[in-house]
Design a protein around this motif. Structure first.
Motif, mmCIF file in Angstrom:
data_model
loop_
_atom_site.group_PDB
_atom_site.id
_atom_site.type_symbol
_atom_site.label_atom_id
_atom_site.label_comp_id
_atom_site.label_asym_id
_atom_site.label_seq_id
_atom_site.Cartn_x
_atom_site.Cartn_y
_atom_site.Cartn_z
ATOM 1 N N LYS A 126 0.800 -1.222 0.000
ATOM 2 C CA LYS A 126 0.000 0.000 0.000
ATOM 3 C C LYS A 126 0.840 1.283 0.000
ATOM 4 N N LEU A 160 -7.472 -1.666 12.058
ATOM 5 C CA LEU A 160 -7.386 -0.270 12.477
ATOM 6 C C LEU A 160 -8.035 0.616 11.421
ATOM 7 N N GLY A 205 -8.617 2.859 8.442
ATOM 8 C CA GLY A 205 -7.916 2.938 7.168
ATOM 9 C C GLY A 205 -7.454 1.588 6.634
ATOM 10 N N GLY A 210 -9.303 -0.753 5.518
ATOM 11 C CA GLY A 210 -10.115 -1.205 4.378
ATOM 12 C C GLY A 210 -11.403 -1.908 4.767
ATOM 13 N N LYS A 211 -11.787 -1.808 6.034
ATOM 14 C CA LYS A 211 -12.976 -2.520 6.509
ATOM 15 C C LYS A 211 -14.242 -2.033 5.810
ATOM 16 N N SER A 212 -14.443 -0.706 5.794
ATOM 17 C CA SER A 212 -15.652 -0.166 5.155
ATOM 18 C C SER A 212 -15.659 -0.489 3.671
ATOM 19 N N THR A 213 -14.491 -0.397 3.063
ATOM 20 C CA THR A 213 -14.393 -0.712 1.635
ATOM 21 C C THR A 213 -14.822 -2.156 1.396
#
Ligand SMILES: Nc1ncnc2c1ncn2[C@@H]1O[C@H](COP(=O)(O)OP(=O)(O)O)[C@@H](O)[C@H]1O
Ligand SMILES: [Mg+2]
Lengths: 361, 295
Positions: free
Chosen positions: A44, A75, A77, A79-82
């Motif tokens: 990343k 944590l 950022g 990528g969980k929501s993504t």
């Protein structure tokens, strides 16, 4: 580090309800062109530095079992929501497959996708996402209205679910008149009212005060006892993950770095990142006997269940004449035995390599 | 040196023929299509005339009762309702009833027209950045170009009368409602839109179930501004044949009738205040749900 063998509590096999395969998401101007670099192992930070593209998800493979709570943790950022927004395609992947009940979500046309969202999956949001111009009742009815259910029936069902989440009597209020916890109960009632089999929860309780958060976790677990939905629950909070998760996947920089039984994650953290993550948990409360049981062994004490926490087991072990108790699974089949020494050993947090270096330098 | 001190303008003859050419082609355009354009606006004219006749034909006590009822429905305030009844009584008593009704008619029709055209355009603007980029400068021009500049082609095309007056008022008064519809929809919380989408709402359901209801307070602020701007145009509109309170004001300027000008001017102000109070308190009521209370 010793590898702990975790005994399953029952031997039922989990059929996957949702299956994510080789999923990639890259944010930027030319995401497809970046795929090869990411597949070639570019991480990343490098991708951002060299190309200005944000790596959202990196080769996600995850089978989510039916009727269980799958926690996805990481944590901010990471990528969980993504990831969760890919399941109902609120976000389109750069590459990869998503299967729900054996159907390829990526192949769905606009109508099929709408039906998936209307009937099969419903979502609860961190910031609630309630419609401010509608009353609590009208909010709870929203999904049913979109499904085309008649107003009368929708009202009845919404009232029932509002009652189930403890909001009876609030039907005519507006969301702005409620506390955060109450608003999220509306969000939960709205999602449950559609009778969707899959519930997506994106940090649904993260915005709430700690006490209210544990309240909501209890409500969710209580409902789940009865409803047996497939729940995908996002959180950044390990205690929450351990409290409600049947399975946990840990995400970092868009990659799943460990996934599976919560006990396995606590007892056998895959790397230093996770070891750090679990360092501060109360092991006496979260480690279960099935994680420390010695196969084939037996003890003189009271027979204990594999799902019991160390804390609960301690007095029983103390009473046992040989400091050892037999352990059984859900059905009563023997798993082995635990000893007082084994229990004390399990209370120690696993160490990272960095710790070792400090110690031996 | 001469090149720098003297601006390299087109020669006088060229310039004259250029202007003449434009004028000529516009004239022939209006000669060719004038009747069609007039026919196109005919229903509007009929409606305006019908509405004016309705207002003037109805006995004045009934008109006042209707106005009082509308004021009450909009503002829900005894003070505003009584105030507007008194204002209309004084207006009638001072002999301005007919002109006031004519002005009321044109402002109402213009507002309805602006809403009917402006809100859909605002919605289109909100849905695409491209459309917004095209329409915004047009709105800027509509609002900043001196009224007389576009009055001229309108008059050349349609002559003197109610319809050109109505168009002139609308061109001036429509931009706020378009802008505020666009803004209102764009300001709708993304999280709420995402939630609607996650439940499978179609774009129609999102528009009418979420975006427009949540943009309504802003849209209403636009309606309020449109009404105010339409009222402020009545004097200029009277120059091209629109009857109403503007006419006497215009006459009083050319003849130095101080009292006449003042009275009619104040009548316009009274109308403006009533419209403003009513539409503002209505707009406020639309967002009553935003108030926080106790759980
Ligand atoms: N629309 C977007 N455009 C660019 N980058 C994005 C976008 N959405 C998310 N990202 C990036 O993807 C990463 C994961 O974001 P997100 O899924 O929101 O994380 P989490 O929910 O775990 O906090 C972040 O680094 C974020 O900057
Ligand atoms: Mg997030």
């Amino acid at each position: 580090m010793v590898k702990h063998e975790i005994q399953p509590l029952d031997d039922s096999i989990d059929e996957p309800k949702v299956s994510i395969q080789k999923l990639y998401k890259i944010f930027g101007d030319t995401p497809e062109a970046m795929l090869d670099r990411v597949r070639g192992g570019m991480g990343k930070p490098e991708l951002m530095d060299q190309t200005g593209h944000a790596l959202g998800l990196n080769n996600i493979n995850l089978d989510i079992p039916a009727r269980k709570i799958q926690v996805i943790m990481g944590l901010s950022g990471s990528g969980k929501s993504t990831l969760i927004r890919h399941l109902n395609r609120l976000i389109e992947p750069t590459d990869g497959e998503i299967w729900v009940d054996g159907e390829d979500v990526m192949k769905m046309d606009a109508k099929e996708l709408r039906d998936l969202r209307r009937f099969k999956m419903s979502m609860v949001f961190q910031k609630f996402g309630l419609l401010p111009h509608r009353t609590v009742l009208e909010n709870a009815m929203y999904g049913l209205e979109i499904q085309g259910v008649s107003t009368k029936e929708a009202q009845q069902r919404a009232v029932k679910w509002l009652d189930r989440v403890g909001l009876a009597g609030f039907e005519e209020q507006y969301p702005s008149q409620l506390s955060g916890g109450q608003q999220q109960r509306v969000g939960l009632a709205r999602a449950l009212a559609t009778d969707a089999e899959i519930l997506l929860m994106d940090e649904a309780f993260s915005a709430l005060d700690p006490l209210i958060r544990t309240d909501m976790q209890s409500i969710l677990l209580e409902l789940q006892e009865e409803l047996h939905k497939t729940i995908i629950f996002i959180t950044h909070d390990l205690d929450e993950a351990l409290n409600i998760g049947d399975n946990i996947a840990i995400l970092r920089d868009g990659e799943i770095i460990q996934s599976g039984d919560p006990q396995d994650i606590i007892m056998n953290p895959a790397d230093d990142y996770i070891t750090d993550f679990i360092r501060d948990i109360n092991r006496a409360k979260v480690v279960r006997l099935r994680s420390i049981v010695k196969k084939g062994a037996t003890g003189a004490g009271e027979t204990l269940r594999g799902g019991m926490s160390l804390e609960e087991a301690l007095p029983k072990l103390h009473k046992s004449v040989d400091g050892s108790c037999p352990v059984v699974d859900k059905k009563g089949n023997p798993l082995g035995a635990v000893t007082l020494d084994g229990l004390i050993d399990a209370l120690k947090a696993p160490e990272t390599e960095a710790d070792d270096e400090v110690r031996y330098s | 040196m001469e090149f720098l001190s003297e601006f390299p303008a087109l020669g006088r003859k060229d310039l004259a023929s250029l202007k003449q050419g434009i004028d000529e082609s516009f004239r022939s355009f209006s000669r060719a299509y004038g009747p069609e354009i007039e026919a196109f606006f005919n229903p509007l004219l009929k409606f305006l005339i019908w509405f004016e006749k309705l207002l003037l034909g109805t006995p004045w006590p009934i008109v006042i009762i209707v106005i009082a009822a509308l004021t009450w429905l909009g503002a829900r305030s005894v003070k505003v309702t009584i105030g507007s009844v008194i204002a209309f009584l004084i207006i009638g008593f001072l002999g301005m009833w007919e002109d006031t009704m004519a002005t009321l008619a044109i402002v109402s029709v213009c507002t309805v027209l602006c809403i009917a055209i402006g809100i859909p355009i605002g919605i289109l603007m909100a849905r695409s950045d491209r459309t917004q980029a095209i329409i915004t400068p047009i709105l800027d021009v509509m609002q900043t170009i001196p009224v007389f500049v576009y009055l001229l082609p309108v008059v050349m095309l349609l002559g003197i009368g109610k319809v050109p007056g109505l168009l002139a008022v609308c061109i001036y008064a429509a931009p706020p409602i378009v802008r505020l519809t666009n803004l209102g929809i764009r300001l709708v919380d993304r999280d709420v839109m995402e939630a609607a989408e996650s439940f499978g709402a179609s774009s129609r359901e999102k528009l009418f179930g979420v975006q427009i209801p949540l943009a309504l307070p802003n849209i209403f602020a636009g309606v309020n501004q449109t009404i105010m701007m339409a009222l402020s145009m009545v004097v200029i509109a009277s120059m091209i044949g629109v009857k109403g309170l503007g006419g006497p004001v215009l006459r009083s300027i050319s003849n130095q009738y101080l009292a006449l000008g003042l009275m009619n001017g104040l009548a316009i102000v009274a109308l403006a205040i009533i419209f403003d109070r009513v539409s503002q308190s209505y707009g406020k009521r639309l967002q009553a749900y935003r108030e926080t209370g106790h759980g």
